[in-house]
Design a protein around this motif. Structure first.
Motif, mmCIF file in Angstrom:
data_model
loop_
_atom_site.group_PDB
_atom_site.id
_atom_site.type_symbol
_atom_site.label_atom_id
_atom_site.label_comp_id
_atom_site.label_asym_id
_atom_site.label_seq_id
_atom_site.Cartn_x
_atom_site.Cartn_y
_atom_site.Cartn_z
ATOM 1 N N GLY A 1 0.815 -1.208 0.000
ATOM 2 C CA GLY A 1 0.000 0.000 0.000
ATOM 3 C C GLY A 1 0.849 1.258 0.000
ATOM 4 O O GLY A 1 0.556 2.217 -0.708
ATOM 5 N N SER B 1 -6.702 8.693 -9.659
ATOM 6 C CA SER B 1 -6.405 8.263 -8.291
ATOM 7 C C SER B 1 -5.635 9.338 -7.537
ATOM 8 O O SER B 1 -5.928 9.638 -6.381
ATOM 9 C CB SER B 1 -5.582 6.975 -8.312
ATOM 10 O OG SER B 1 -6.294 5.961 -8.964
ATOM 11 N N LEU C 1 -4.676 6.631 0.437
ATOM 12 C CA LEU C 1 -5.402 5.959 -0.651
ATOM 13 C C LEU C 1 -4.759 4.603 -0.945
ATOM 14 O O LEU C 1 -5.451 3.587 -1.070
ATOM 15 C CB LEU C 1 -5.386 6.853 -1.890
ATOM 16 C CG LEU C 1 -6.193 6.383 -3.094
ATOM 17 C CD1 LEU C 1 -7.661 6.281 -2.744
ATOM 18 C CD2 LEU C 1 -6.019 7.342 -4.261
ATOM 19 N N PHE D 1 -5.430 2.215 2.149
ATOM 20 C CA PHE D 1 -6.836 1.783 2.168
ATOM 21 C C PHE D 1 -7.050 0.657 1.186
ATOM 22 O O PHE D 1 -7.598 -0.393 1.501
ATOM 23 C CB PHE D 1 -7.748 2.934 1.726
ATOM 24 C CG PHE D 1 -8.169 3.823 2.850
ATOM 25 C CD1 PHE D 1 -8.017 3.433 4.163
ATOM 26 C CD2 PHE D 1 -8.740 5.068 2.585
ATOM 27 C CE1 PHE D 1 -8.409 4.259 5.187
ATOM 28 C CE2 PHE D 1 -9.130 5.901 3.611
ATOM 29 C CZ PHE D 1 -8.966 5.494 4.911
ATOM 30 N N ASN D 2 -6.590 0.938 -0.042
ATOM 31 C CA ASN D 2 -6.850 -0.015 -1.117
ATOM 32 C C ASN D 2 -6.227 -1.363 -0.821
ATOM 33 O O ASN D 2 -6.862 -2.408 -0.987
ATOM 34 C CB ASN D 2 -6.308 0.553 -2.420
ATOM 35 C CG ASN D 2 -7.222 0.239 -3.564
ATOM 36 O OD1 ASN D 2 -7.962 -0.737 -3.507
ATOM 37 N ND2 ASN D 2 -7.197 1.034 -4.596
ATOM 38 N N ILE E 1 -8.042 -3.029 2.317
ATOM 39 C CA ILE E 1 -9.393 -3.500 2.019
ATOM 40 C C ILE E 1 -9.322 -4.727 1.110
ATOM 41 O O ILE E 1 -10.001 -5.723 1.311
ATOM 42 C CB ILE E 1 -10.247 -2.385 1.396
ATOM 43 C CG1 ILE E 1 -10.520 -1.301 2.451
ATOM 44 C CG2 ILE E 1 -11.581 -2.936 0.898
ATOM 45 C CD1 ILE E 1 -11.154 -0.053 1.907
ATOM 46 N N ALA F 1 -12.628 -3.863 -3.464
ATOM 47 C CA ALA F 1 -11.642 -2.970 -2.858
ATOM 48 C C ALA F 1 -11.826 -1.521 -3.288
ATOM 49 O O ALA F 1 -11.889 -0.616 -2.459
ATOM 50 C CB ALA F 1 -10.238 -3.440 -3.203
ATOM 51 N N GLU F 2 -11.948 -1.313 -4.605
ATOM 52 C CA GLU F 2 -12.055 0.058 -5.081
ATOM 53 C C GLU F 2 -13.319 0.727 -4.574
ATOM 54 O O GLU F 2 -13.299 1.866 -4.113
ATOM 55 C CB GLU F 2 -12.038 0.080 -6.606
ATOM 56 C CG GLU F 2 -10.629 0.176 -7.126
ATOM 57 C CD GLU F 2 -10.581 0.336 -8.624
ATOM 58 O OE1 GLU F 2 -11.454 1.014 -9.183
ATOM 59 O OE2 GLU F 2 -9.655 -0.216 -9.224
ATOM 60 N N THR G 1 -12.965 1.526 -0.959
ATOM 61 C CA THR G 1 -12.007 2.614 -0.782
ATOM 62 C C THR G 1 -12.705 3.946 -1.005
ATOM 63 O O THR G 1 -12.600 4.864 -0.187
ATOM 64 C CB THR G 1 -10.841 2.473 -1.783
ATOM 65 O OG1 THR G 1 -10.305 1.174 -1.671
ATOM 66 C CG2 THR G 1 -9.760 3.492 -1.505
ATOM 67 N N LEU H 1 -13.566 7.199 1.373
ATOM 68 C CA LEU H 1 -13.106 8.541 1.055
ATOM 69 C C LEU H 1 -14.262 9.537 1.060
ATOM 70 O O LEU H 1 -14.118 10.675 1.518
ATOM 71 C CB LEU H 1 -12.419 8.542 -0.304
ATOM 72 C CG LEU H 1 -11.224 7.588 -0.381
ATOM 73 C CD1 LEU H 1 -10.535 7.670 -1.719
ATOM 74 C CD2 LEU H 1 -10.222 7.864 0.718
#
Lengths: 372, 300
Positions: free
Chosen positions: B11, B233, B256, B259-260, B263, B272-273, B276, B280
């Motif tokens: 990450g 992104s 970011l 998180f991705n 998750i 995941a996306e 995320t 946010l």
């Protein structure tokens, strides 16, 4: 005024049909650009090679053949546009596309306009509609998945299996089919995951897989992601075999995976180079002479077989009526001597006669056959 | 535990790349109140430029440390030049125009760069050589870290620290901050605003170029429209951190990426996306100005 327009319209239709009568048009729908461009360009090249050969022999039924190519970029929306374009151009048959998704998106248009279509797409869903216009020149996912499962369970005796795919209709279908075939043989599938094609960063899902300690990671997507997956798998120190489905079989897999390509296993049709058939030797030598390279994979070659079967049917029936051509291919064609081996086409458009090979990749870009 | 640390490293790596790119967005916004949507495509462009420099200068011969430095420096110079050109052609004529015009111009510039890449290098996938950087990996208690990752983490940290010092401790940095607060007042104090904006574009482009080169080195596959993916992104990262705030862009990028990875690793890879971005959105609902964004009083 209306009358004038009517006569104009009528006369244009008449002249068009007159002009059309001395050429036969064959369409190519393939990803000429985009991610899978080297496959699409090769399909186009192979079709043109076969058509040039036919034209040199005086054409087909005394008519010259013309090729109309449309680039679908392996995208469904573009494929639908291509279908309309090729139908309007007046083609009698379309070769392609490379991806199942783009093939499926164009199927109905061809069916409604009685245009023949043959593709290497392996999604089982391609023949679900039972369109008489469509026949497959490769094998369906279900036959590949049975072969893969047998190899995993009976030959390799893998205990912990991970199945990954992307979200495309082909890849998801093959992943699910493989998982089902494995479960039928009582194998232990510890994880079935999906990745988003083109995102490049697969470390998160691979790290998750690492914790499960798999024996093997099977990936049913395309080489563009497969090569990266393999590279990142070894980077993360996951000591599992990596087995790729047929669409990983492309020279770019080596470039993407780098040193990690070593030891990767790919299950596919026999590659063009080792096809033992008479037609294979002849046509692959011709292809190499013309384009200074071999086709990137087997797919352009199976598509070429699709076109050769159509040519054969036109000549045998002495007709350009697509229904008659389709009937001949399905019912009367017996063991057609294809470049990819002898084959028949079933009533539902399925190719019968497919042989799988298991390859191991070496770093220098060569492959060894390790199972059949 | 080692799996968790591994996800953290994953990450942080991608987060550092987002942060490098996000800095370009946030600096331009800070000074010009403009979202430079062409920035992502400039990042993609730099990866292509780097690949071309490599193949033209070094062919496929084994590369040395020096040649990698040369690639980085040359690419940075070229991309900085293109960044300045972009500002001259697409943004400067619209500086006093309504803000929407500049945004549309930015979107247009993004499409021009993207299609330019397609015309110059073709629409097919290009592949970075695998042996530009050493393939060394270290195994620390089950956590694997590669040489490229170490480079990304260290270099991006150094660059961000340097940028922070530059903005806060130098005369030029003070001028940049002054321009960000009030352009007209800065002009009255003798600051050359055009020059400041040029410097902003040079710095942003160089950071983006380094990000782009690392994306190429780390993932190796280049496709002409990848700028949009990374640009979007990074833009979101800049928003999370508080657009206009330099430390905010760094934090936003890292968050970011983290998180991705977490998750995807612990909740669901497929979602995941989605998760995320839900997270946010929640952050933005709680703090509309982003994590480090300051509430600016609107002039009435």
């Amino acid at each position: 005024m209306k009358k004038i327009i009517k006569t104009l319209a009528l006369s244009s239709i008449v002249t068009c049909s007159l002009l059309a009568s001395d050429v036969v048009k064959i369409g190519v729908q393939a990803p000429i650009t985009g991610k899978y461009a080297n496959e699409g360009q090769s399909i186009d090249n192979f079709v043109k090679l076969l058509v040039d050969e036919k034209n040199e022999q005086g054409g087909i039924l005394g008519k010259k053949i013309e090729v109309v190519t449309c680039d679908d970029e392996a995208k469904a929306q573009k494929a639908a546009v291509c279908a309309k374009k090729l139908v309007n151009a007046g083609v009698i048959a379309v070769i392609g596309s490379y991806t199942s998704g783009a093939t499926e998106a164009a199927q109905t248009t061809y069916y409604r306009n009685k245009v023949l279509q043959t593709s290497d797409g392996t999604s089982d869903s391609l023949i679900e509609n039972k369109y008489w216009t469509f026949f497959r020149n490769s094998f369906p996912n279900s036959s590949q998945s049975d072969f893969t499962a047998d190899y995993f369970v009976n030959q390799k005796k893998y205990q912990r299996i991970v199945v990954l795919s992307d979200y495309s209709s082909y890849s998801d279908g093959l992943g699910t089919a493989t998982e089902e075939s494995l479960k039928k043989l009582g194998a232990n599938v510890i994880f079935r995951g999906k990745i988003k094609s083109g995102t490049q960063n697969f470390t998160a899902v691979l790290t998750k897989i690492k914790a499960m300690k798999p024996d093997v990671i099977y990936y049913s997507g395309y080489y563009t992601d497969g090569g990266l997956l393999r590279a990142q798998q070894l980077q993360l120190g996951i000591n599992a075999d990596f087995v790729g489905g047929d669409s990983n079989d492309n020279p770019d897999f080596y470039k993407l995976a780098g040193d990690a390509a070593e030891g990767t296993v790919i299950i596919n049709f026999p590659t063009p180079e080792i096809l033992p058939y008479e037609a294979a030797k002849k046509y692959l030598a011709a292809y190499k002479r013309e384009f200074n390279m071999n086709p990137p994979s087997i797919w352009p070659v199976t598509n070429a077989d699709g076109l050769r079967a159509i040519f054969e049917a036109i000549e045998k029936t002495s007709s350009l009526d697509t229904k008659k051509i389709s009937d001949y291919i399905r019912n009367d064609m017996k063991d057609f001597p294809g470049i990819t081996g002898p084959f028949n086409i079933r009533e539902d458009g399925e190719r019968v006669g497919a042989k799988f090979v298991v390859y191991k990749l070496n770093n220098n870009g060569t492959k060894d056959v390790v199972g059949q | 535990m080692d799996i968790f640390l591994q996800q953290l490293i994953n990450g942080l790596t991608i987060g550092s790349l987002y942060a490098l790119v996000a800095l370009g967005y946030t600096m331009v916004y800070g000074v010009m109140k403009l979202i430079n949507f062409a920035h992502g495509d400039l990042v993609a462009f730099s990866a292509y430029v780097g690949l071309t420099i490599f193949s033209q200068l070094f062919g496929s011969s084994a590369t040395s440390f020096v040649s990698v430095i040369i690639i980085f420096v040359l690419t940075s110079i070229i991309v900085a030049f293109v960044g300045v050109l972009l500002e001259r052609l697409a943004y400067r004529p619209l500086r006093t125009a309504p803000r929407l015009s500049a945004v549309v111009s930015a979107l247009g510039a993004a499409l021009v760069i993207q299609n330019g890449i397609m015309l110059i290098w073709g629409p097919n996938m290009l592949i970075f050589p695998a042996d530009l950087l050493p393939n060394t990996t270290w195994n620390i208690g089950g956590v694997i870290i590669t040489f490229t990752q170490v480079c990304i983490l260290i270099l991006s940290a150094v660059l961000m620290a340097a940028l922070y010092i530059f903005i806060n401790k130098t005369k030029m940095g003070t001028a940049i901050r002054a321009t960000a607060i009030d352009q007209d007042a800065a002009k009255l104090m003798g600051i050359n605003v055009n020059r400041i904006i040029m410097i902003i574009f040079i710095i942003g482009s160089i950071l983006g170029a380094i990000g782009g080169l690392f994306i190429g080195l780390y993932y190796r596959a280049l496709i002409f429209d990848m700028g949009w993916l990374y640009g979007l992104s990074a833009f979101i990262a800049a928003i999370i951190g508080g657009i206009g705030s330099i430390p905010g862009a760094m934090i936003g990028g890292l968050l970011l990426g983290l998180f991705n990875a977490l998750i995807a690793g612990y909740i669901s890879t497929e979602w995941a996306e989605t998760f995320t971005f839900i997270l946010l959105i929640i952050i933005l609902i709680v703090r509309p100005t982003g994590i480090l964004g300051e509430k600016t009083a609107e002039k009435v």
